[in-house]
Structures are given as C-alpha cells and as structure tokens.
Design an enzyme around this catalytic site. Structure first.
Site, mmCIF file in Angstrom:
data_model
loop_
_atom_site.group_PDB
_atom_site.id
_atom_site.type_symbol
_atom_site.label_atom_id
_atom_site.label_comp_id
_atom_site.label_asym_id
_atom_site.label_seq_id
_atom_site.Cartn_x
_atom_site.Cartn_y
_atom_site.Cartn_z
ATOM 1 N N GLU A 294 0.823 -1.217 0.000
ATOM 2 C CA GLU A 294 0.000 0.000 0.000
ATOM 3 C C GLU A 294 0.856 1.266 0.000
ATOM 4 O OE1 GLU A 294 -3.184 2.302 2.970
ATOM 5 O OE2 GLU A 294 -2.046 0.564 3.680
ATOM 6 N N LYS A 361 -9.478 3.347 -2.864
ATOM 7 C CA LYS A 361 -9.964 2.905 -1.558
ATOM 8 C C LYS A 361 -11.277 3.590 -1.195
ATOM 9 C CE LYS A 361 -8.343 2.334 3.227
ATOM 10 N NZ LYS A 361 -7.264 2.683 4.179
ATOM 11 N N CYS A 415 -5.524 -1.784 3.135
ATOM 12 C CA CYS A 415 -5.420 -1.595 4.571
ATOM 13 C C CYS A 415 -6.567 -2.288 5.289
ATOM 14 C CB CYS A 415 -5.364 -0.101 4.892
ATOM 15 S SG CYS A 415 -4.986 0.283 6.622
#
Length: 541
Positions: A294, A361, A415
C-alpha cells in the site's frame, strides 16, 4: 472457595464492581491474536455473568438501560479494548511533535467509546435476566448483536470481535464459512459463559447445572471435527497461470514521505524486486505478477514519467506490476465534479510501464486518512495522521472486480478494508482471489499487524477465496481458500516471497447469504429466551 468468590461477585457493588468488571475484560483480551490465551475466556465471562447476577432490579426504564448493568458491561468492554487495542498508541510516536498530545485519546478514549456497545449489550440482556441457564444465551445474543452494530455504525470498527479467538487453529475457524465472524462470536460467548451456570447453586440438579458446560465442550469438539473434515476434503491446489512475487520493503513510516528519501526508497523497491533470495529463487523473470504494498511510492508515480520508464525497464515481457499508490483525484470530465484531494489507490502497470487499471480505496481510516466533521474538529487542532496530504478522499464503490489485462478478476482491499465481514462489495461475487495491500509500519514492533493479519485470514474462510497479502511491514503471506497460510514472510524484515496463486473454492454459504444465518440464530435465541422466561413466570405463579 469458588462458592465464596461467586457470592462475593454477587454482592460486590460500587467502584469495586466496576474494577472487577474492568479486570475481567482485560483478562478476556488475552484471548485475541496473537496471544490466543483461549482458556482465560472461561474465567472472564463467568465473572461478567455473576456481576450481572448481583444487579438489583431497577424500577425506572432509565436505570434499566443506563444503570448498574450498563456500567458493568461498559467497564468490562473498557478493560477488553484498553488491553487488546493498546498497540494503537504506537502511531502517535511516528511523528511525536505533531500527535503525541493525542495519545490519551487513542489509548483510553477509543476503548471508552467502543465499550459503549458492550454496556448496551449487557443492559439489554439484563432486561431478560433470570436465575437460570437461559441468561447466558440472552447475554451472548445481545453482545453479539451490539458487536455487529459496532461493525456498522459511524463508519464501523469491527476490530477484535470475540470470534477471532477461534483463529487459534485452522480447524476451529472453519465454521466461519457458514455463519461468519459474528456467528462465531456468538458461539465463543456461549462457550465461555457456560461455567457461570454451575454457580451459584440454587437448588438445581447437577444435570441442570453442568449441562451447559458439557454442551460447550461438545460444541468445541464439533467445531474442531467439522474444521478437520473440511480441511481434509479440500487440500490446497494452485493455479499454473498466476506466479506471484511479493515485495515487503520494510520502510519505516517516519522516513516514508521525506523528500530526500524518494530516490533511495524507489531504488530499494526496484532492487528487491529483482533480487534472488537463494540459488533456487528464479527471480522476477518467472513471475507473472510483481506486487508491492500500500502507498509504497514516496511520490505520485502517475505524474512521474521517469518512474514509469524505470518500471517498464524492470518488468519482463508479460509481467505486470500491481502496487499501492497515492494519486490525485483528477477531474477528467472538465466539469469540476470531483472532490479535491488524494486517492489511496491500487494501480496495475503493464510491461510498458502503462497504468492499465486502477482501484480507489472506499473505506478510509478515520483520523488517519480523513477527519470526520473536519470544519469543526480542525478548530481543535485535529488533523489527519498521514502526512502525504491534507486529506484523502473516498473512492467510488465498485460492483465489479479489479481485472487488469492478463489477471484473473480479484477483489482489491487496501489496509483495513479487509476487516469488514460481509461488507466487501458486490465485486467479491465475481472475484477469483482477494488482494490486500497494507502498510502496517505505523504499528511496527507491536501486536497490531498480527491482529490485522488474523482478521484478513478470516475473510478467506468466509468467502472461500485465496488471499494474497502484501505489507510494507507486518505479515506478507499467501493464504488459501480455507485460511491456511501456505507461505509468508516474517514481520519487520525486507524480503520477497514467491508463490503460485491458490485456487478458489465453490461459493460458501456465508458468501451467498452473508449475515442472514447470523440474524436467524440471534432472532431464534432471543425469542426462545423470552418464551422460556414467560413460561417460567407462569409456572412459578
């Protein structure tokens, strides 16, 4: 002696009762990953039941909801979350000059807020309380329900649900493929509370007193047996067309966004990608997919032609790079319709260095990547902890899987998007694997990354999909469709991992019905408790 202790729990009141509840909750926290001290649950949760047994009947509805039962449940939850989430304080030391002042908010404030759900659960259960065994079913059901709400309300934070105690073995987590983590949480609570029915002795037969404990032991045996059967019936099988090379660079969070580190970090990524860890390591040439974690680039890679050219020179013909990267939320319509800020994205690069697919995201980390109620809270000096920008913006939720050219369709998760059971988006229905890119360097040296990994592993069991997890540091691993770790790297080391992609299973019951089975279980239990209580009142009268 035990009878005396139970009587003491029944009679204790005031601040002593609050302290005992806090200590019991702290003890229960030791059952969470990575400690997995499962036996402590048989001590902690009976104490919670006995403390609630001693609560006097309240006349007003205000005290029934926010009276002693609520305070006991809140105190238990406060102890549970204070211990199991203590590692979150590590993030405040990454940039101490900016965030150390907020340490008490993370260390005590967050647990205090999360404990409200446990307080409500205990208060609701006490509305249905009795002196008999059904009280543990009432408490297990209401706590499971409020834990479900914890995962849904106010963006949701379903971290360290009680069911994760069953990750202690591959076998005991397999029923998650049917009832999910919330259903497993209900089972853990029922199993752990069973000893509370033995004491106090209210003149019941030994059979009545010990039957719940025998049932909990039998349930553990069934859980293990079902899991072993499922594991034996589904050995890990691999795809021949996807050969993965995962890079864990282990970049300290405090160094990541310093301008002088841009070139060294990028060079480290390039070097690790081609490095051979042993004479048997074929290197990058054998991989179909190179994967970085990430937000791994210390710059906006989409706006750096020289970096894209280096990626093109790095990749062999037919090899793709999938990497986490921040990128500008560009308005491509010319109508000014996009929200200003950065996107936390996954980018796919072909062997020409061209970006051929993106995922943005959707679930951002509150106070990490964005500040809720920012106009108000900014007046108090509260800002995002990620120093890459003033704020990230939410990506659009997609109903389709991420499918770059030459890549089997996958479900991308960045995440903590992987902790939301049953809330992974409709794209999971068409996906053949899950990819979780994460940066756990905020919590390097703590148990946080281990807890995060175990929650991601449960998603593989629930969905019947293999999980590929690539961390900056934390736990980079390949997990098959039953949650078995087939290959992994150690935490806090810079290394690469090579593996073929495991095959997916047929759709699990949980992947088809999500939380429906959990709803039915909790509904049936609560109705049964209410009917049982009504029958007993009529019988006693």
């Amino acid at each position: 002696m035990l009878d005396n202790f139970v009587q003491w729990c029944l009679l204790v009141h005031g601040w002593r009762r609050v302290v005992i509840a806090f200590v019991a909750g702290a003890l229960a926290a030791l059952s969470m990953p990575p400690l997995f001290a499962f036996p402590v649950l048989f001590v902690a949760f009976p104490i919670l039941v006995w403390l609630l047994d001693g609560v006097e009947t309240q006349q007003s509805w205000h005290l029934r909801i926010f009276g002693p039962a609520f305070r006991i449940g809140w105190s238990f939850g406060f102890g549970y979350f204070t211990i199991s989430l203590h590692w979150m304080s590590g993030a405040f030391f990454v940039e101490p000059d900016l965030f150390l002042w907020a340490l008490p908010l993370g260390l005590l404030g967050l647990p205090a807020v999360l404990a409200l759900f446990w307080g409500v659960g205990a208060a609701l259960a006490h509305l249905m309380w009795s002196d008999y065994g059904q009280r543990i079913f009432a408490l297990a059901a209401t706590l499971s329900l409020t834990e479900f709400l914890r995962g849904q309300l106010f963006t949701g934070f379903p971290w360290n649900l009680p069911g994760y105690a069953l990750n202690i073995t591959d076998q005991t987590m397999q029923l998650g493929a049917v009832i999910g983590i919330y259903g497993l949480s209900f089972l853990v609570l029922i199993i752990a509370m069973a000893p509370a029915t033995i004491w106090p002795n209210l003149g019941q037969t030994k059979t009545a007193r010990f039957a719940p404990l025998a049932g909990s032991v039998a349930l553990l045996v069934v859980l293990f047996g079902f899991g072993q059967f499922r594991l034996n019936a589904n050995p890990t099988q691999y795809r021949d067309d996807v050969r993965l090379r995962l890079v864990q660079p282990n970049i300290p969070q405090a160094e990541k966004w310093k301008p002088e580190n841009e070139i060294p970090i990028f060079e480290k990524l390039l070097t690790l990608s081609t490095e051979r860890s042993s004479p048997q390591d074929p290197g990058l040439i054998a991989a179909t997919h190179l994967i970085w974690p990430e937000s791994v680039f210390p710059f906006l890679v989409a706006e750096r032609p020289e970096a894209l050219a280096r990626i093109a020179r790095l990749l062999p013909n037919g090899t793709s790079l999938i990497a986490g990267a921040a990128r500008n939320n560009t308005d491509r319509t010319g109508l000014g319709q996009t929200e200003t800020g950065l996107l936390n994205s996954i980018l796919s690069f072909n062997d020409q260095g061209e970006i051929n697919a993106t995922y943005d995201k959707y679930r951002l980390v509150p106070f990490g990547e964005f500040v809720p109620f920012k106009p108000l809270l900014s007046l108090l000096g509260i800002r995002e902890m990620v120093s890459a920008s003033d704020s990230f913006v939410h990506g659009a939720r997609s109903n389709r899987p991420f499918a770059p050219s030459g890549t089997p369709p996958l479900l991308p998760l960045i995440c903590y998007e992987d902790i939301f059971s049953g809330e992974l988006g409709d794209g999971v229905n068409q996906a053949e694997w899950m990819l979780n890119l994460t940066n756990d360097a905020w919590f390097a040296g703590t148990i946080g990354p281990a807890q995060h990994f175990e929650q991601a592993r449960m998603r593989a069991v629930e969905q019947g999909l293999p999980l590929v997890r690539v961390a900056n540091t934390g736990r980079t691993a390949i997990v098959d469709s039953l949650g078995r770790v087939t290959a992994s790297l150690a935490q806090d080391e810079a290394a690469v991992l090579n593996s073929n992609l495991p095959q997916r299973l047929e759709k699990t019951l949980f992947s088809q019905y999500r939380h429906m089975i959990f709803y039915l279980i909790i509904g049936a239990v609560l109705i049964s408790v209410l009917l049982r209580n009504r029958w007993r009142r009529n019988w006693e009268n």
